[in-house]
Scaffold this motif. Structure first.
Motif, PDB file in Angstrom:
ATOM      1  N   UNK A 193       0.809  -1.118   0.040  1.00 26.88           N
ATOM      2  CA  UNK A 193       0.007   0.022  -0.062  1.00 26.88           C
ATOM      3  C   UNK A 193       0.943   1.249  -0.061  1.00 26.88           C
ATOM      4  N   UNK A 194       1.882   1.177   0.931  1.00 27.36           N
ATOM      5  CA  UNK A 194       2.783   2.352   1.030  1.00 27.36           C
ATOM      6  C   UNK A 194       3.577   2.613  -0.576  1.00 27.36           C
ATOM      7  N   UNK A 195       3.965   1.462  -1.168  1.00 27.02           N
ATOM      8  CA  UNK A 195       4.609   1.604  -2.445  1.00 27.02           C
ATOM      9  C   UNK A 195       3.785   1.861  -3.577  1.00 27.02           C
ATOM     10  N   UNK A 196       2.678   1.462  -3.445  1.00 25.26           N
ATOM     11  CA  UNK A 196       1.611   2.104  -4.518  1.00 25.26           C
ATOM     12  C   UNK A 196       1.531   3.549  -4.227  1.00 25.26           C
ATOM     13  N   UNK A 197       1.288   4.157  -3.151  1.00 18.07           N
ATOM     14  CA  UNK A 197       1.095   5.562  -2.888  1.00 18.07           C
ATOM     15  C   UNK A 197       2.372   6.306  -3.465  1.00 18.07           C
ATOM     16  N   UNK A 198       3.575   5.689  -2.957  1.00 15.59           N
ATOM     17  CA  UNK A 198       4.679   6.397  -3.290  1.00 15.59           C
ATOM     18  C   UNK A 198       5.058   6.444  -4.876  1.00 15.59           C
ATOM     19  N   UNK A 199       4.529   5.219  -5.372  1.00 19.45           N
ATOM     20  CA  UNK A 199       5.010   5.059  -6.808  1.00 19.45           C
ATOM     21  C   UNK A 199       3.675   6.174  -7.582  1.00 19.45           C
ATOM     22  N   UNK A 200       2.470   6.399  -7.245  1.00 18.12           N
ATOM     23  CA  UNK A 200       1.824   7.426  -7.765  1.00 18.12           C
ATOM     24  C   UNK A 200       2.171   8.607  -7.667  1.00 18.12           C
ATOM     25  N   UNK A 201       2.751   9.025  -6.494  1.00 15.17           N
ATOM     26  CA  UNK A 201       3.275  10.234  -5.977  1.00 15.17           C
ATOM     27  C   UNK A 201       4.425  10.714  -6.901  1.00 15.17           C
ATOM     28  N   UNK A 202       5.424   9.842  -7.240  1.00 18.75           N
ATOM     29  CA  UNK A 202       6.484  10.003  -7.718  1.00 18.75           C
ATOM     30  C   UNK A 202       6.366   9.934  -9.358  1.00 18.75           C
ATOM     31  N   UNK A 203       5.320   9.428  -9.812  1.00 20.25           N
ATOM     32  CA  UNK A 203       5.020   9.326 -11.199  1.00 20.25           C
ATOM     33  C   UNK A 203       4.509  10.663 -11.776  1.00 20.25           C
ATOM     34  N   UNK A 213      12.911   5.586  -1.071  1.00 21.50           N
ATOM     35  CA  UNK A 213      11.564   5.627  -0.202  1.00 21.50           C
ATOM     36  C   UNK A 213      10.692   4.317  -0.226  1.00 21.50           C
ATOM     37  N   UNK A 214      10.707   3.768  -1.571  1.00 21.19           N
ATOM     38  CA  UNK A 214       9.999   2.429  -1.558  1.00 21.19           C
ATOM     39  C   UNK A 214      10.599   1.440  -0.876  1.00 21.19           C
ATOM     40  N   UNK A 215      11.878   1.256  -0.911  1.00 17.98           N
ATOM     41  CA  UNK A 215      12.765   0.071  -0.194  1.00 17.98           C
ATOM     42  C   UNK A 215      12.519   0.762   1.294  1.00 17.98           C
ATOM     43  N   UNK A 216      12.595   1.827   1.750  1.00 15.93           N
ATOM     44  CA  UNK A 216      12.425   2.218   3.101  1.00 15.93           C
ATOM     45  C   UNK A 216      11.075   1.753   3.425  1.00 15.93           C
ATOM     46  N   UNK A 217       9.918   1.693   2.653  1.00 13.00           N
ATOM     47  CA  UNK A 217       8.495   1.363   3.204  1.00 13.00           C
ATOM     48  C   UNK A 217       8.504  -0.025   3.186  1.00 13.00           C
ATOM     49  N   UNK A 218       9.249  -0.796   2.348  1.00 16.11           N
ATOM     50  CA  UNK A 218       9.223  -2.303   2.542  1.00 16.11           C
ATOM     51  C   UNK A 218       9.915  -2.917   3.766  1.00 16.11           C
ATOM     52  N   UNK A 219      11.112  -2.208   3.996  1.00 11.20           N
ATOM     53  CA  UNK A 219      11.994  -2.611   5.209  1.00 11.20           C
ATOM     54  C   UNK A 219      11.238  -2.038   6.432  1.00 11.20           C
ATOM     55  N   UNK A 220      10.554  -1.012   6.324  1.00 10.27           N
ATOM     56  CA  UNK A 220       9.584  -0.604   7.488  1.00 10.27           C
ATOM     57  C   UNK A 220       8.816  -1.366   8.020  1.00 10.27           C
ATOM     58  N   UNK A 221       8.318  -2.462   7.171  1.00  7.56           N
ATOM     59  CA  UNK A 221       7.364  -3.075   7.368  1.00  7.56           C
ATOM     60  C   UNK A 221       7.755  -4.510   7.858  1.00  7.56           C
ATOM     61  N   UNK A 222       9.077  -4.449   7.815  1.00  5.77           N
ATOM     62  CA  UNK A 222       9.508  -5.782   8.367  1.00  5.77           C
ATOM     63  C   UNK A 222       9.921  -6.854   7.222  1.00  5.77           C
ATOM     64  N   UNK A 223      10.213  -6.446   5.804  1.00  8.88           N
ATOM     65  CA  UNK A 223      10.656  -7.339   4.791  1.00  8.88           C
ATOM     66  C   UNK A 223      11.711  -6.736   4.193  1.00  8.88           C
ATOM     67  N   UNK A 224      12.606  -7.639   3.769  1.00 11.88           N
ATOM     68  CA  UNK A 224      13.812  -7.205   2.922  1.00 11.88           C
ATOM     69  C   UNK A 224      13.093  -7.398   1.242  1.00 11.88           C
TER      70      UNK A 224
END
Length: 127
Positions: free
Chosen positions: A57-67, A89-100
């Motif tokens: 969800x965070x990645x989608x929001x960031x993707x839309x914003x930066x697009x 920021x997308x990498x940070x969003x993934x990692x802040x949610x506990x995934x690599x």
């Protein structure tokens, strides 16, 4: 339900962007992810799937914003800077949610080929 499907579809499109970031930034890791993704069965816990849904969800929001920013910028140097910032920021969003990144990409690939996983993520999105 249509909104969740749209979000998941947009999320999967964003995965392509994130996967390419991973490939560029971590070529070895991306190769390992591709090898692991080719495995016939992948065990994904409910916790990992929820982390994936939250991160997506965070990645989608960031993707839309930066697009939007990319479409309003014509300078190639500025576009590259926007892409790099978006990727970070997308990498940070993934990692802040506990995934690599590798795990995120593996789950994304599994969702594309497993309708049951797709359904579970759709149910988790927005919950």
């Amino acid at each position: 339900m249509k909104t969740k499907t749209t979000i998941v579809a947009a999320m999967l499109l964003s995965l392509g962007l994130l996967a390419s970031v991973s490939a560029n930034a971590q070529q070895e890791g991306a190769a390992n992810a591709a090898t692991q993704a080719a495995a016939p069965t992948i065990e994904i816990s409910n916790q990992q799937l929820q982390q994936f849904a939250n991160a997506s969800e965070e990645v989608v929001t960031l993707s839309q914003e930066y697009t939007q920013q990319l479409h309003t910028t014509e300078d190639e140097t500025a576009q590259r800077a926007i892409q790099e910032e978006a990727n970070e920021k997308m990498i940070d969003a993934v990692e802040s949610n506990g995934l690599d990144i590798d795990t995120f990409n593996i789950i994304g690939q599994a969702i594309q080929t497993n309708p049951e996983l797709m359904q579970r993520v759709q149910e988790m999105v927005g919950s």
